[in-house]
Motif scaffolding. Structure first.
Motif, short mmCIF file in Angstrom:
data_model
loop_
_atom_site.label_atom_id
_atom_site.label_comp_id
_atom_site.label_asym_id
_atom_site.label_seq_id
_atom_site.Cartn_x
_atom_site.Cartn_y
_atom_site.Cartn_z
N GLY A 99 -10.24 21.17 7.57
CA GLY A 99 -10.78 20.32 8.63
C GLY A 99 -9.70 19.68 9.46
O GLY A 99 -9.79 19.62 10.70
N PHE A 100 -8.64 19.21 8.81
CA PHE A 100 -7.52 18.55 9.50
C PHE A 100 -6.82 19.52 10.45
O PHE A 100 -6.54 19.18 11.61
N ILE A 101 -6.53 20.73 9.98
CA ILE A 101 -5.83 21.72 10.81
C ILE A 101 -6.70 22.11 12.00
O ILE A 101 -6.23 22.16 13.14
N ARG A 102 -7.97 22.38 11.75
CA ARG A 102 -8.88 22.75 12.86
C ARG A 102 -8.97 21.63 13.89
O ARG A 102 -8.87 21.88 15.09
N GLN A 103 -9.18 20.41 13.43
CA GLN A 103 -9.33 19.27 14.35
C GLN A 103 -8.03 19.04 15.12
O GLN A 103 -8.06 18.78 16.33
N SER A 104 -6.90 19.14 14.45
CA SER A 104 -5.61 18.95 15.12
C SER A 104 -5.39 20.00 16.19
O SER A 104 -4.93 19.69 17.30
N SER A 105 -5.75 21.23 15.90
CA SER A 105 -5.61 22.31 16.87
C SER A 105 -6.54 22.08 18.07
O SER A 105 -6.12 22.22 19.22
N GLN A 106 -7.77 21.71 17.79
CA GLN A 106 -8.74 21.46 18.87
C GLN A 106 -8.30 20.29 19.74
O GLN A 106 -8.63 20.23 20.92
N SER A 107 -7.54 19.36 19.17
CA SER A 107 -7.04 18.21 19.92
C SER A 107 -5.78 18.54 20.70
O SER A 107 -5.22 17.69 21.38
N GLY A 108 -5.29 19.76 20.55
CA GLY A 108 -4.12 20.20 21.29
C GLY A 108 -2.79 19.78 20.68
O GLY A 108 -1.76 19.83 21.34
N LEU A 109 -2.80 19.38 19.40
CA LEU A 109 -1.55 18.98 18.75
C LEU A 109 -0.71 20.21 18.43
O LEU A 109 -1.23 21.28 18.15
N VAL A 127 0.23 21.50 -7.99
CA VAL A 127 -0.91 22.34 -7.62
C VAL A 127 -1.10 22.39 -6.10
O VAL A 127 -1.20 23.48 -5.51
N LEU A 128 -1.15 21.23 -5.45
CA LEU A 128 -1.38 21.21 -4.00
C LEU A 128 -0.21 21.80 -3.24
O LEU A 128 -0.39 22.53 -2.27
N LYS A 129 0.99 21.47 -3.68
CA LYS A 129 2.18 21.98 -3.00
C LYS A 129 2.19 23.50 -3.00
O LYS A 129 2.55 24.13 -2.01
N GLN A 130 1.74 24.10 -4.08
CA GLN A 130 1.69 25.56 -4.17
C GLN A 130 0.51 26.14 -3.40
O GLN A 130 0.59 27.27 -2.90
N ALA A 131 -0.57 25.39 -3.30
CA ALA A 131 -1.77 25.90 -2.62
C ALA A 131 -1.66 25.85 -1.11
O ALA A 131 -2.23 26.71 -0.42
N ILE A 132 -0.95 24.87 -0.58
CA ILE A 132 -0.88 24.67 0.88
C ILE A 132 -0.44 25.95 1.61
O ILE A 132 -1.13 26.38 2.55
N PRO A 133 0.67 26.60 1.24
CA PRO A 133 1.05 27.82 1.97
C PRO A 133 -0.02 28.90 1.91
O PRO A 133 -0.25 29.61 2.89
N ARG A 134 -0.69 29.03 0.79
CA ARG A 134 -1.76 30.03 0.65
C ARG A 134 -2.90 29.72 1.61
O ARG A 134 -3.38 30.61 2.32
N TRP A 135 -3.31 28.47 1.70
CA TRP A 135 -4.40 28.09 2.60
C TRP A 135 -4.02 28.30 4.06
O TRP A 135 -4.83 28.74 4.87
N LEU A 136 -2.78 27.95 4.41
CA LEU A 136 -2.34 28.04 5.81
C LEU A 136 -2.22 29.48 6.30
O LEU A 136 -2.32 29.74 7.50
N THR A 137 -1.97 30.41 5.38
CA THR A 137 -1.69 31.79 5.77
C THR A 137 -2.86 32.74 5.57
O THR A 137 -2.72 33.93 5.76
N GLN A 138 -4.01 32.20 5.19
CA GLN A 138 -5.18 33.06 5.08
C GLN A 138 -6.21 32.65 6.13
O GLN A 138 -6.21 31.51 6.60
N LEU A 139 -7.05 33.59 6.50
CA LEU A 139 -8.09 33.30 7.48
C LEU A 139 -9.04 32.27 6.91
O LEU A 139 -9.28 32.25 5.72
N PRO A 140 -9.53 31.36 7.71
CA PRO A 140 -9.46 31.31 9.16
C PRO A 140 -8.24 30.57 9.71
O PRO A 140 -7.95 30.64 10.89
N LEU A 141 -7.50 29.82 8.85
CA LEU A 141 -6.39 29.01 9.37
C LEU A 141 -5.25 29.85 9.92
O LEU A 141 -4.54 29.41 10.83
N ALA A 142 -5.06 31.05 9.42
CA ALA A 142 -3.97 31.90 9.89
C ALA A 142 -4.07 32.19 11.38
O ALA A 142 -3.08 32.53 12.02
N ARG A 143 -5.26 32.04 11.95
CA ARG A 143 -5.42 32.26 13.40
C ARG A 143 -4.76 31.16 14.21
O ARG A 143 -4.35 31.39 15.34
N ILE A 144 -4.69 29.95 13.66
CA ILE A 144 -4.18 28.82 14.45
C ILE A 144 -2.87 28.26 13.94
O ILE A 144 -2.22 27.47 14.62
#
Length: 167
Positions: A99-109, A127-144
């Motif tokens: 949600g944060f990444i999508r909203q930030s992108s939509q806000s033009g950040l 756990v989170l530190k290892q998960a973040i790269p996985r989440w950022l690099t898979q769809l749908p976030l990988a598009r933005i």
């Protein structure tokens, strides 16, 4: 359908299409020309080069220059927004990051920070530190997401991931 009926339909179609100009090339059509075809794995258009160096990590899509990545890694790009995930369980954190990444992108950040901590106090480790790269690099976030990197020490170090957004 008779042959004559088919000929009339073809002539009608040609008449209806007279003067019609092709549409501008869409992003989808451009990807098809580059070898990403309908039915192909859409994730292939968003492959990330990734690396882990000690406790730090980084990744970038092919359309992000080495210069942009280095600026992100050096902390030269200032995060316009932050998400603090301290004390958040993985399932909730995933939803918040998406949600944060999508909203930030939509806000033009252009650049944001995800504060996940180093996992030093967690029984399960980072756990989170290892998960973040996985989440950022898979769809749908990988598009933005264009790139990500552990922040430099003065910006939170390996407990913070800076994210470069492509929008």
């Amino acid at each position: 359908m008779s042959r004559r009926s088919g000929e009339r339909d073809g002539a009608s179609f040609e008449q209806a299409m007279r003067g019609v100009e092709p549409m501008e090339e869409t992003a989808h059509r451009a990807r098809e020309k580059k070898g990403v075809r309908k039915g192909a794995d859409p994730a292939s258009a968003y492959r990330f080069e990734q690396a882990k160096e000690g406790l730090s990590h980084w990744g970038r899509r092919a359309d992000v220059s080495e210069t942009e990545l280095e600026a992100l890694r050096a902390g030269e790009l200032v995060a316009a927004n932050r998400l603090d995930l301290h004390g958040t369980i993985e399932e909730v954190a995933r939803d918040r990051v998406f949600g944060f990444i999508r909203q930030s992108s939509q806000s033009g950040l252009r650049c944001v920070a995800v504060v996940h901590g180093r996992g030093m106090r967690s029984a399960d480790g980072p756990v989170l530190k290892q998960a973040i790269p996985r989440w950022l690099t898979q769809l749908p976030l990988a598009r933005i997401v264009g790139a990500y990197a552990s922040a430099p020490r003065e910006r939170g170090g390996d407990g913070v991931t800076l994210v470069l957004l492509r929008g």
